[in-house]
Design an enzyme around this catalytic site. Structure first.
Site, mmCIF file in Angstrom:
data_model
loop_
_atom_site.group_PDB
_atom_site.id
_atom_site.type_symbol
_atom_site.label_atom_id
_atom_site.label_comp_id
_atom_site.label_asym_id
_atom_site.label_seq_id
_atom_site.Cartn_x
_atom_site.Cartn_y
_atom_site.Cartn_z
ATOM 1 N N GLN A 36 29.411 -32.819 107.081
ATOM 2 C CA GLN A 36 30.012 -31.495 106.886
ATOM 3 C C GLN A 36 30.424 -31.334 105.430
ATOM 4 O O GLN A 36 30.852 -30.272 105.015
ATOM 5 C CB GLN A 36 31.261 -31.353 107.763
ATOM 6 C CG GLN A 36 30.978 -31.453 109.240
ATOM 7 C CD GLN A 36 32.284 -31.590 110.017
ATOM 8 O OE1 GLN A 36 32.953 -30.609 110.321
ATOM 9 N NE2 GLN A 36 32.648 -32.812 110.347
ATOM 10 N N ASP A 86 30.149 -32.164 99.033
ATOM 11 C CA ASP A 86 29.988 -33.007 97.845
ATOM 12 C C ASP A 86 28.663 -33.784 97.958
ATOM 13 O O ASP A 86 28.001 -33.741 98.990
ATOM 14 C CB ASP A 86 31.204 -33.955 97.689
ATOM 15 C CG ASP A 86 31.310 -34.983 98.810
ATOM 16 O OD1 ASP A 86 30.329 -35.709 99.046
ATOM 17 O OD2 ASP A 86 32.376 -35.061 99.453
ATOM 18 N N HIS A 91 26.816 -27.971 106.208
ATOM 19 C CA HIS A 91 27.637 -26.891 105.647
ATOM 20 C C HIS A 91 27.266 -26.563 104.203
ATOM 21 O O HIS A 91 28.060 -25.959 103.484
ATOM 22 C CB HIS A 91 29.123 -27.261 105.726
ATOM 23 C CG HIS A 91 29.663 -27.250 107.124
ATOM 24 N ND1 HIS A 91 30.840 -27.851 107.482
ATOM 25 C CD2 HIS A 91 29.175 -26.689 108.261
ATOM 26 C CE1 HIS A 91 31.063 -27.668 108.783
ATOM 27 N NE2 HIS A 91 30.065 -26.974 109.287
ATOM 28 N N THR A 122 36.627 -36.806 110.280
ATOM 29 C CA THR A 122 36.549 -35.372 110.595
ATOM 30 C C THR A 122 37.590 -35.018 111.645
ATOM 31 O O THR A 122 37.796 -35.755 112.608
ATOM 32 C CB THR A 122 35.109 -34.957 110.986
ATOM 33 O OG1 THR A 122 35.116 -33.589 111.401
ATOM 34 C CG2 THR A 122 34.523 -35.818 112.090
ATOM 35 N N SER A 123 38.264 -33.889 111.432
ATOM 36 C CA SER A 123 39.447 -33.549 112.222
ATOM 37 C C SER A 123 39.128 -33.027 113.622
ATOM 38 O O SER A 123 40.012 -32.924 114.454
ATOM 39 C CB SER A 123 40.250 -32.484 111.479
ATOM 40 O OG SER A 123 39.434 -31.351 111.273
ATOM 41 N N ASN A 166 38.892 -42.550 112.054
ATOM 42 C CA ASN A 166 39.671 -41.501 111.388
ATOM 43 C C ASN A 166 41.063 -42.001 111.033
ATOM 44 O O ASN A 166 41.618 -42.837 111.731
ATOM 45 C CB ASN A 166 39.790 -40.282 112.314
ATOM 46 C CG ASN A 166 39.700 -38.975 111.565
ATOM 47 O OD1 ASN A 166 38.710 -38.712 110.901
ATOM 48 N ND2 ASN A 166 40.740 -38.171 111.636
HETATM 49 P P1 NAD Z 1 39.234 -31.998 107.643
HETATM 50 O O1 NAD Z 1 39.807 -31.925 106.269
HETATM 51 O O2 NAD Z 1 39.503 -30.932 108.629
HETATM 52 O O3 NAD Z 1 39.689 -33.381 108.293
HETATM 53 C C1 NAD Z 1 39.619 -34.564 107.557
HETATM 54 C C2 NAD Z 1 39.983 -35.697 108.510
HETATM 55 O O4 NAD Z 1 39.787 -36.909 107.789
HETATM 56 C C3 NAD Z 1 41.446 -35.666 108.983
HETATM 57 O O5 NAD Z 1 41.460 -35.778 110.385
HETATM 58 C C4 NAD Z 1 42.071 -36.895 108.316
HETATM 59 O O6 NAD Z 1 42.974 -37.582 109.171
HETATM 60 C C5 NAD Z 1 40.868 -37.775 108.064
HETATM 61 N N1 NAD Z 1 40.996 -38.658 106.902
HETATM 62 C C6 NAD Z 1 41.668 -38.464 105.749
HETATM 63 N N2 NAD Z 1 41.513 -39.505 104.929
HETATM 64 C C7 NAD Z 1 40.704 -40.384 105.570
HETATM 65 C C8 NAD Z 1 40.164 -41.657 105.252
HETATM 66 N N3 NAD Z 1 40.416 -42.251 104.070
HETATM 67 N N4 NAD Z 1 39.365 -42.270 106.155
HETATM 68 C C9 NAD Z 1 39.094 -41.699 107.351
HETATM 69 N N5 NAD Z 1 39.594 -40.502 107.731
HETATM 70 C C10 NAD Z 1 40.367 -39.842 106.840
HETATM 71 O O7 NAD Z 1 37.692 -32.209 107.411
HETATM 72 P P2 NAD Z 1 36.429 -31.735 108.239
HETATM 73 O O8 NAD Z 1 36.616 -32.069 109.666
HETATM 74 O O9 NAD Z 1 35.281 -32.301 107.483
HETATM 75 O O10 NAD Z 1 36.406 -30.150 108.091
HETATM 76 C C11 NAD Z 1 36.629 -29.580 106.808
HETATM 77 C C12 NAD Z 1 35.646 -28.518 106.364
HETATM 78 O O11 NAD Z 1 35.912 -28.252 104.981
HETATM 79 C C13 NAD Z 1 34.221 -28.970 106.404
HETATM 80 O O12 NAD Z 1 33.483 -27.918 106.907
HETATM 81 C C14 NAD Z 1 33.807 -29.226 104.965
HETATM 82 O O13 NAD Z 1 32.590 -28.558 104.665
HETATM 83 C C15 NAD Z 1 34.866 -28.616 104.101
HETATM 84 N N6 NAD Z 1 35.379 -29.585 103.077
HETATM 85 C C16 NAD Z 1 34.512 -30.439 102.449
HETATM 86 C C17 NAD Z 1 34.982 -31.385 101.540
HETATM 87 C C18 NAD Z 1 33.993 -32.323 100.873
HETATM 88 O O14 NAD Z 1 32.813 -31.990 100.773
HETATM 89 N N7 NAD Z 1 34.401 -33.512 100.425
HETATM 90 C C19 NAD Z 1 36.340 -31.465 101.253
HETATM 91 C C20 NAD Z 1 37.210 -30.562 101.914
HETATM 92 C C21 NAD Z 1 36.711 -29.641 102.822
#
Ligand code: NAD
Ligand code: ZN
Length: 235
Positions: A91, A94, A109, A178-179, A203
């Site tokens: 998702q 980056d 995404h 992923t949340s 997670n």
């Molecule tokens: P989310 O931000 O909703 O959830 C992130 C999850 O990762 C949380 O449940 C958290 O507890 C967990 N987490 C945090 N640090 C962690 C670690 N070190 N190891 C394991 N788990 C960890 O993310 P999502 O479910 O991907 O949904 C967010 C949406 O926003 C996506 O659609 C995405 O496209 C976008 N997004 C992308 C990026 C990116 O590309 N890096 C960053 C932020 C948001």
């Protein structure tokens, strides 16, 4: 439980890139880098204030030049090279999975590095110095305005038929960082289960759908993944 022949599908979210210094999204009260999602991640937000949305993604795009893949991304490359049937669905927008060396990868995404023409749909990686400033960029094919090549809320995720086919065929499904809030990705766990897959979650916090995993590992992806991938690939 995992051997070379096991068919594995992995779903990653913002959590796997957190240890590289890219902030996650829901973790901060539904805000993404201090902006409401409706403001910066919807077609309506883009129509209402394209300058703000453009600058938001230009910041995210510039950040790509400052971050590196972490041990979680690298562990998935190890796993991919061991397995015969492997698909990584992310998702994340980056480019850390591909920079780590992942090959069989789908960005459901969209991606930050390429931009897309609003007029003709032409997609082009635009990451040179002169592509990362405040000014809008125009299409090299038709002069139309370029927009982020990102799937915003209310838009159709990319490559869904291919993803659904892989979910139906996989024997092990692993969701990492992923949340479980964002659909349809949050449903992949259920699709895989329905087709008989063994399901594993990794997670930092228990995600929304934690009870549906056969196994759940709580902690940082960058610490857990190298450990379990080594175990799987040497047993
Ligand atoms: P989310 O931000 O909703 O959830 C992130 C999850 O990762 C949380 O449940 C958290 O507890 C967990 N987490 C945090 N640090 C962690 C670690 N070190 N190891 C394991 N788990 C960890 O993310 P999502 O479910 O991907 O949904 C967010 C949406 O926003 C996506 O659609 C995405 O496209 C976008 N997004 C992308 C990026 C990116 O590309 N890096 C960053 C932020 C948001
Ligand atoms: Zn064009």
């Amino acid at each position: 439980m995992i051997s070379k022949e096991t068919n594995v599908v992995i779903l990653t979210g913002a959590g796997i890139s957190a240890e590289s210094g890219i902030r996650t999204f829901r973790a901060s009260d539904g805000l993404w880098e201090n902006h409401r999602v409706e403001e910066v991640a919807t077609p309506e937000g883009w129509a209402a204030n394209p300058e703000l949305v453009w600058n938001f993604y230009q910041q995210r795009r510039r950040q790509l030049l400052e971050v590196e893949p972490n041990s979680g991304h690298h562990a998935l490359v190890e796993l991919e090279s061991y397995l015969e049937h492997f698909l990584l669905v992310t998702q994340n927008v980056d480019d850390l999975h591909e920079r780590a060396g992942s090959n069989n990868l789908i960005h459901m995404h969209g991606e930050l590095a390429p931009l897309r023409c609003e007029e003709c749909g032409h997609v082009e990686i635009m990451m040179d110095e002169n592509h990362l400033g405040e000014n809008f960029l125009t299409c090299n094919q038709c002069e139309g305005r370029m927009r982020p090549h990102i799937v915003w809320f209310g838009e159709m995720p990319m490559h869904m038929p291919e993803i659904e086919k892989a979910l139906a065929e996989c024997e092990v499904f692993i969701a990492i960082g992923t949340s479980g809030h964002v659909y349809p990705a949050a449903n992949f766990l259920h699709i895989a289960r329905r087709h008989g897959a063994h399901t594993i979650g990794i997670n930092l916090d228990p995600p929304e759908n934690v009870y549906f995993f056969d196994e759940f590992f709580q902690g940082k992806a960058g610490e857990i993944l190298p450990h379990i991938v080594e175990k799987w690939t040497t047993e």
